[in-house]
Design an enzyme around this catalytic site. Structure first.
Site, PDB file in Angstrom:
ATOM      1  N   CYS A   1       0.864  -1.184   0.000  1.00 53.29           N
ATOM      2  CA  CYS A   1       0.000   0.000   0.000  1.00 53.29           C
ATOM      3  C   CYS A   1       0.901   1.235   0.000  1.00 53.29           C
ATOM      4  O   CYS A   1       2.081   1.140  -0.348  1.00 53.29           O
ATOM      5  CB  CYS A   1      -0.975  -0.019   1.183  1.00 53.29           C
TER       6      CYS A   1
ATOM      7  N   ASN B   1       2.421   1.477   4.333  1.00 54.74           N
ATOM      8  CA  ASN B   1       2.683   0.218   5.025  1.00 54.74           C
ATOM      9  C   ASN B   1       2.384   0.312   6.514  1.00 54.74           C
ATOM     10  O   ASN B   1       3.054  -0.289   7.343  1.00 54.74           O
ATOM     11  CB  ASN B   1       4.124  -0.243   4.771  1.00 54.74           C
TER      12      ASN B   1
ATOM     13  N   CYS C   1      -1.335   0.636   7.371  1.00 53.19           N
ATOM     14  CA  CYS C   1      -2.758   0.291   7.507  1.00 53.19           C
ATOM     15  C   CYS C   1      -3.130  -0.918   6.652  1.00 53.19           C
ATOM     16  O   CYS C   1      -3.247  -2.032   7.145  1.00 53.19           O
ATOM     17  CB  CYS C   1      -3.665   1.472   7.149  1.00 53.19           C
ATOM     18  N   ARG C   2      -3.318  -0.679   5.363  1.00 58.73           N
ATOM     19  CA  ARG C   2      -3.867  -1.718   4.494  1.00 58.73           C
ATOM     20  C   ARG C   2      -2.955  -2.919   4.303  1.00 58.73           C
ATOM     21  O   ARG C   2      -3.383  -4.066   4.477  1.00 58.73           O
ATOM     22  CB  ARG C   2      -4.244  -1.125   3.127  1.00 58.73           C
ATOM     23  N   SER C   3      -1.705  -2.694   3.912  1.00 61.55           N
ATOM     24  CA  SER C   3      -0.848  -3.851   3.619  1.00 61.55           C
ATOM     25  C   SER C   3      -0.474  -4.662   4.863  1.00 61.55           C
ATOM     26  O   SER C   3      -0.486  -5.894   4.794  1.00 61.55           O
ATOM     27  CB  SER C   3       0.379  -3.450   2.803  1.00 61.55           C
TER      28      SER C   3
ATOM     29  N   ASP D   1      -8.028   3.721   1.642  1.00 56.70           N
ATOM     30  CA  ASP D   1      -7.048   3.873   2.716  1.00 56.70           C
ATOM     31  C   ASP D   1      -7.727   4.371   3.994  1.00 56.70           C
ATOM     32  O   ASP D   1      -8.156   5.521   4.070  1.00 56.70           O
ATOM     33  CB  ASP D   1      -5.962   4.858   2.284  1.00 56.70           C
TER      34      ASP D   1
END
Length: 146
Positions: free
Chosen positions: A9, A12, A14-16, A120
């Site tokens: 993301c 690095n 939150c999402r990933s 995000d």
């Protein structure tokens, strides 16, 4: 079957890392990692509100630390999954000549969600909505890997 999967993301945090946490619990035999296209948060743990939302669903992200995506990741991983089109473009801009490692949108494994990206939550504040999408995509990925 891909054995080493990288989730990517922007930062690095939150999402990933959440995608990595979901995937490593759902597919314990698969090697996973996560990275960001930016260098803003290198060495930092996942964002507190994302860790809390993930923890509420049984995912422990506390051991993860942000790192930046590099061209070397194309040779270290069998599959690279981005969270949105901008991530994919940034990843592809670093692809070494002749490298054929697949790069895909993670949401391509969850067509039933009707979205082509994971928004995000650092900006949207919808950590549970992001986790819903990540879980759906992880289930689709697991099915695709057999």
């Amino acid at each position: 079957m891909s054995s080493k999967i990288l989730f990517v993301c922007l930062g690095n945090i939150c999402r990933s890392p959440a995608a990595e946490g979901v995937a490593r619990q759902l597919m314990p035999g698969i090697a996973t990692d996560s990275a960001g296209t930016s260098d803003w948060h290198i060495g930092e743990p996942p964002y507190g509100p994302m860790q809390a939302a993930a923890s509420a669903r049984g995912y422990d992200l506390s051991d993860l630390r942000a790192r930046q995506f590099t061209a070397a990741d194309f040779t270290r991983f069998d599959l690279i999954l981005g969270m949105d089109a901008k991530n994919i473009a940034e990843i592809e801009s670093l692809r070494p000549p002749g490298n054929t490692t697949p790069v895909q949108l993670f949401t391509s494994y969850a067509p039933e969600t009707g979205t082509d990206h994971v928004p995000d939550p650092y900006f949207t504040r919808d950590f549970d909505g992001a986790l819903d999408l990540l879980e759906a995509a992880a289930r689709g990925l697991k099915a695709a890997l057999g």
